[in-house]
Design a protein around this motif. Structure first.
Motif, PDB file in Angstrom:
ATOM      1  N   LYS A 109     -72.701 -73.931 -15.181  1.00  0.00           N
ATOM      2  CA  LYS A 109     -71.739 -72.983 -15.744  1.00  0.00           C
ATOM      3  C   LYS A 109     -70.501 -73.682 -16.296  1.00  0.00           C
ATOM      4  O   LYS A 109     -69.705 -73.070 -16.980  1.00  0.00           O
ATOM      5  CB  LYS A 109     -71.285 -71.980 -14.674  1.00  0.00           C
ATOM      6  N   ASP A 110     -70.334 -74.935 -15.943  1.00  0.00           N
ATOM      7  CA  ASP A 110     -69.146 -75.674 -16.366  1.00  0.00           C
ATOM      8  C   ASP A 110     -69.559 -77.050 -16.881  1.00  0.00           C
ATOM      9  O   ASP A 110     -69.077 -78.071 -16.421  1.00  0.00           O
ATOM     10  CB  ASP A 110     -68.167 -75.797 -15.203  1.00  0.00           C
ATOM     11  N   ALA A 111     -70.479 -77.055 -17.861  1.00  0.00           N
ATOM     12  CA  ALA A 111     -70.939 -78.310 -18.448  1.00  0.00           C
ATOM     13  C   ALA A 111     -69.835 -78.901 -19.326  1.00  0.00           C
ATOM     14  O   ALA A 111     -68.882 -78.217 -19.694  1.00  0.00           O
ATOM     15  CB  ALA A 111     -72.199 -78.061 -19.273  1.00  0.00           C
ATOM     16  N   GLU A 112     -69.982 -80.158 -19.659  1.00  0.00           N
ATOM     17  CA  GLU A 112     -69.003 -80.816 -20.529  1.00  0.00           C
ATOM     18  C   GLU A 112     -69.017 -80.147 -21.900  1.00  0.00           C
ATOM     19  O   GLU A 112     -70.065 -79.875 -22.468  1.00  0.00           O
ATOM     20  CB  GLU A 112     -69.345 -82.297 -20.662  1.00  0.00           C
ATOM     21  N   VAL A 113     -67.837 -79.887 -22.418  1.00  0.00           N
ATOM     22  CA  VAL A 113     -67.700 -79.247 -23.726  1.00  0.00           C
ATOM     23  C   VAL A 113     -67.666 -80.339 -24.793  1.00  0.00           C
ATOM     24  O   VAL A 113     -66.796 -81.212 -24.734  1.00  0.00           O
ATOM     25  CB  VAL A 113     -66.416 -78.387 -23.806  1.00  0.00           C
ATOM     26  N   PRO A 114     -68.601 -80.304 -25.757  1.00  0.00           N
ATOM     27  CA  PRO A 114     -68.554 -81.294 -26.837  1.00  0.00           C
ATOM     28  C   PRO A 114     -67.219 -81.212 -27.586  1.00  0.00           C
ATOM     29  O   PRO A 114     -66.691 -80.116 -27.813  1.00  0.00           O
ATOM     30  CB  PRO A 114     -69.719 -80.892 -27.746  1.00  0.00           C
ATOM     31  N   GLU A 115     -66.690 -82.356 -27.980  1.00  0.00           N
ATOM     32  CA  GLU A 115     -65.365 -82.437 -28.592  1.00  0.00           C
ATOM     33  C   GLU A 115     -65.218 -81.531 -29.813  1.00  0.00           C
ATOM     34  O   GLU A 115     -64.179 -80.907 -30.010  1.00  0.00           O
ATOM     35  CB  GLU A 115     -65.040 -83.885 -28.975  1.00  0.00           C
ATOM     36  N   LYS A 116     -66.263 -81.427 -30.631  1.00  0.00           N
ATOM     37  CA  LYS A 116     -66.134 -80.595 -31.833  1.00  0.00           C
ATOM     38  C   LYS A 116     -65.873 -79.134 -31.479  1.00  0.00           C
ATOM     39  O   LYS A 116     -65.215 -78.416 -32.232  1.00  0.00           O
ATOM     40  CB  LYS A 116     -67.352 -80.728 -32.747  1.00  0.00           C
ATOM     41  N   TYR A 117     -66.336 -78.687 -30.293  1.00  0.00           N
ATOM     42  CA  TYR A 117     -66.089 -77.309 -29.884  1.00  0.00           C
ATOM     43  C   TYR A 117     -64.731 -77.148 -29.209  1.00  0.00           C
ATOM     44  O   TYR A 117     -64.170 -76.060 -29.206  1.00  0.00           O
ATOM     45  CB  TYR A 117     -67.218 -76.792 -28.996  1.00  0.00           C
ATOM     46  N   VAL A 118     -64.195 -78.229 -28.675  1.00  0.00           N
ATOM     47  CA  VAL A 118     -62.835 -78.178 -28.139  1.00  0.00           C
ATOM     48  C   VAL A 118     -61.875 -77.910 -29.297  1.00  0.00           C
ATOM     49  O   VAL A 118     -61.030 -77.009 -29.225  1.00  0.00           O
ATOM     50  CB  VAL A 118     -62.462 -79.492 -27.410  1.00  0.00           C
ATOM     51  N   GLU A 119     -62.027 -78.655 -30.374  1.00  0.00           N
ATOM     52  CA  GLU A 119     -61.149 -78.475 -31.542  1.00  0.00           C
ATOM     53  C   GLU A 119     -61.353 -77.110 -32.181  1.00  0.00           C
ATOM     54  O   GLU A 119     -60.387 -76.418 -32.521  1.00  0.00           O
ATOM     55  CB  GLU A 119     -61.380 -79.597 -32.556  1.00  0.00           C
ATOM     56  N   LYS A 120     -62.598 -76.699 -32.337  1.00  0.00           N
ATOM     57  CA  LYS A 120     -62.891 -75.384 -32.916  1.00  0.00           C
ATOM     58  C   LYS A 120     -62.307 -74.279 -32.048  1.00  0.00           C
ATOM     59  O   LYS A 120     -61.706 -73.327 -32.538  1.00  0.00           O
ATOM     60  CB  LYS A 120     -64.400 -75.194 -33.072  1.00  0.00           C
ATOM     61  N   GLY A 121     -62.472 -74.403 -30.738  1.00  0.00           N
ATOM     62  CA  GLY A 121     -61.947 -73.405 -29.806  1.00  0.00           C
ATOM     63  C   GLY A 121     -60.438 -73.283 -29.879  1.00  0.00           C
ATOM     64  O   GLY A 121     -59.884 -72.185 -29.866  1.00  0.00           O
ATOM     65  N   ARG A 123     -58.541 -73.931 -32.452  1.00  0.00           N
ATOM     66  CA  ARG A 123     -58.201 -73.245 -33.709  1.00  0.00           C
ATOM     67  C   ARG A 123     -58.437 -71.737 -33.589  1.00  0.00           C
ATOM     68  O   ARG A 123     -57.627 -70.931 -34.064  1.00  0.00           O
ATOM     69  CB  ARG A 123     -59.025 -73.807 -34.873  1.00  0.00           C
ATOM     70  N   LEU A 124     -59.541 -71.346 -32.949  1.00  0.00           N
ATOM     71  CA  LEU A 124     -59.837 -69.922 -32.789  1.00  0.00           C
ATOM     72  C   LEU A 124     -58.817 -69.238 -31.878  1.00  0.00           C
ATOM     73  O   LEU A 124     -58.444 -68.089 -32.110  1.00  0.00           O
ATOM     74  CB  LEU A 124     -61.259 -69.730 -32.265  1.00  0.00           C
ATOM     75  N   ILE A 125     -58.351 -69.926 -30.862  1.00  0.00           N
ATOM     76  CA  ILE A 125     -57.333 -69.360 -29.973  1.00  0.00           C
ATOM     77  C   ILE A 125     -56.012 -69.206 -30.737  1.00  0.00           C
ATOM     78  O   ILE A 125     -55.316 -68.204 -30.575  1.00  0.00           O
ATOM     79  CB  ILE A 125     -57.187 -70.201 -28.692  1.00  0.00           C
ATOM     80  N   GLU A 126     -55.685 -70.146 -31.610  1.00  0.00           N
ATOM     81  CA  GLU A 126     -54.500 -70.008 -32.455  1.00  0.00           C
ATOM     82  C   GLU A 126     -54.620 -68.774 -33.351  1.00  0.00           C
ATOM     83  O   GLU A 126     -53.653 -68.041 -33.561  1.00  0.00           O
ATOM     84  CB  GLU A 126     -54.296 -71.254 -33.320  1.00  0.00           C
ATOM     85  N   GLN A 127     -55.827 -68.524 -33.874  1.00  0.00           N
ATOM     86  CA  GLN A 127     -56.049 -67.333 -34.689  1.00  0.00           C
ATOM     87  C   GLN A 127     -55.835 -66.061 -33.869  1.00  0.00           C
ATOM     88  O   GLN A 127     -55.275 -65.078 -34.361  1.00  0.00           O
ATOM     89  CB  GLN A 127     -57.449 -67.350 -35.303  1.00  0.00           C
ATOM     90  N   LEU A 128     -56.283 -66.093 -32.604  1.00  0.00           N
ATOM     91  CA  LEU A 128     -56.044 -64.937 -31.717  1.00  0.00           C
ATOM     92  C   LEU A 128     -54.553 -64.700 -31.529  1.00  0.00           C
ATOM     93  O   LEU A 128     -54.096 -63.548 -31.534  1.00  0.00           O
ATOM     94  CB  LEU A 128     -56.684 -65.170 -30.350  1.00  0.00           C
ATOM     95  N   GLU A 129     -53.794 -65.761 -31.359  1.00  0.00           N
ATOM     96  CA  GLU A 129     -52.341 -65.637 -31.201  1.00  0.00           C
ATOM     97  C   GLU A 129     -51.731 -64.947 -32.421  1.00  0.00           C
ATOM     98  O   GLU A 129     -50.910 -64.031 -32.284  1.00  0.00           O
ATOM     99  CB  GLU A 129     -51.703 -67.009 -30.987  1.00  0.00           C
ATOM    100  N   HIS A 130     -52.132 -65.364 -33.599  1.00  0.00           N
ATOM    101  CA  HIS A 130     -51.592 -64.764 -34.828  1.00  0.00           C
ATOM    102  C   HIS A 130     -51.998 -63.304 -34.950  1.00  0.00           C
ATOM    103  O   HIS A 130     -51.208 -62.485 -35.419  1.00  0.00           O
ATOM    104  CB  HIS A 130     -52.062 -65.542 -36.057  1.00  0.00           C
TER     105      HIS A 130
END
Length: 133
Positions: A109-121, A123-130
Motif C-alpha cells: 500500500k506504500d510502495a516507492e513512488v516513481p519520481e515522475k509521479y512525484v513531480e506530476k502529483g 503540479r496537480l496539487i498546485e492546480q487544486l490549490e488554485h
C-alpha cells in the motif's frame, strides 16, 4: 508515501462542494472512509501499480454520510499501490484488469513512488490549490 506541503491543509469546506468541484476532474471518495474521516483520491497512472494523489479530510461538523457535512483537509500526499501478480497478468485489457484489481488488496500500500509521479502529483496539487482557494 510522499507528503506534499500545501495551502489546502487545515482548510474547511462543505464536503458536497468539494465533491461537486473535484469529481468532474476524476477525484473519487476513497474506499477507506468512515463516518468521521476519508479522502478524495485521484489516480494519476496505473503503470507499475497505481499512483494516487490523496487529499485526506476529517469531519468538522456532522458525519460524512450526512447532508451538510463540513470537513477539514489534511496534508495531501502521493502514494503508489502495487497489486499481486497472477491472474491479471493474463488480463491485458485495462477494463478487465481494473475489475480484478478492485477486489484484491494491494501487496504494498506504500510502495516507492516513481519520481515522475512525484513531480506530476505536486503540479496537480498546485492546480487544486488554485481551484479551491
Amino acid at each position: 508515501m510522499i507528503p506534499v506541503t500545501s495551502d489546502l491543509e487545515n482548510k474547511v469546506f462543505p464536503l458536497y462542494e468539494l465533491e461537486k468541484q473535484l469529481k468532474p476532474l476524476g477525484y473519487v471518495i476513497g474506499g477507506n472512509w468512515d463516518f468521521n474521516e476519508g479522502s478524495l483520491d485521484y489516480r494519476m497512472s496505473d503503470e507499475d501499480g497505481y499512483q494516487f494523489i490523496r487529499l485526506p479530510f476529517k469531519a468538522e461538523e456532522g458525519m460524512l454520510d450526512s447532508p451538510g457535512a463540513i470537513v477539514r483537509l489534511g496534508q495531501p500526499f502521493i502514494l503508489t499501490h502495487v497489486f499481486q501478480a497472477g491472474v491479471e497478468d493474463h488480463a491485458d485489457n485495462g477494463v478487465i484488469q481494473g475489475m480484478i484489481n478492485q477486489f484484491q488488496s494491494p501487496v504494498d500500500k506504500d510502495a516507492e513512488v516513481p519520481e515522475k509521479y512525484v513531480e506530476k502529483g505536486k503540479r496537480l496539487i498546485e492546480q487544486l490549490e488554485h481551484l479551491l482557494l
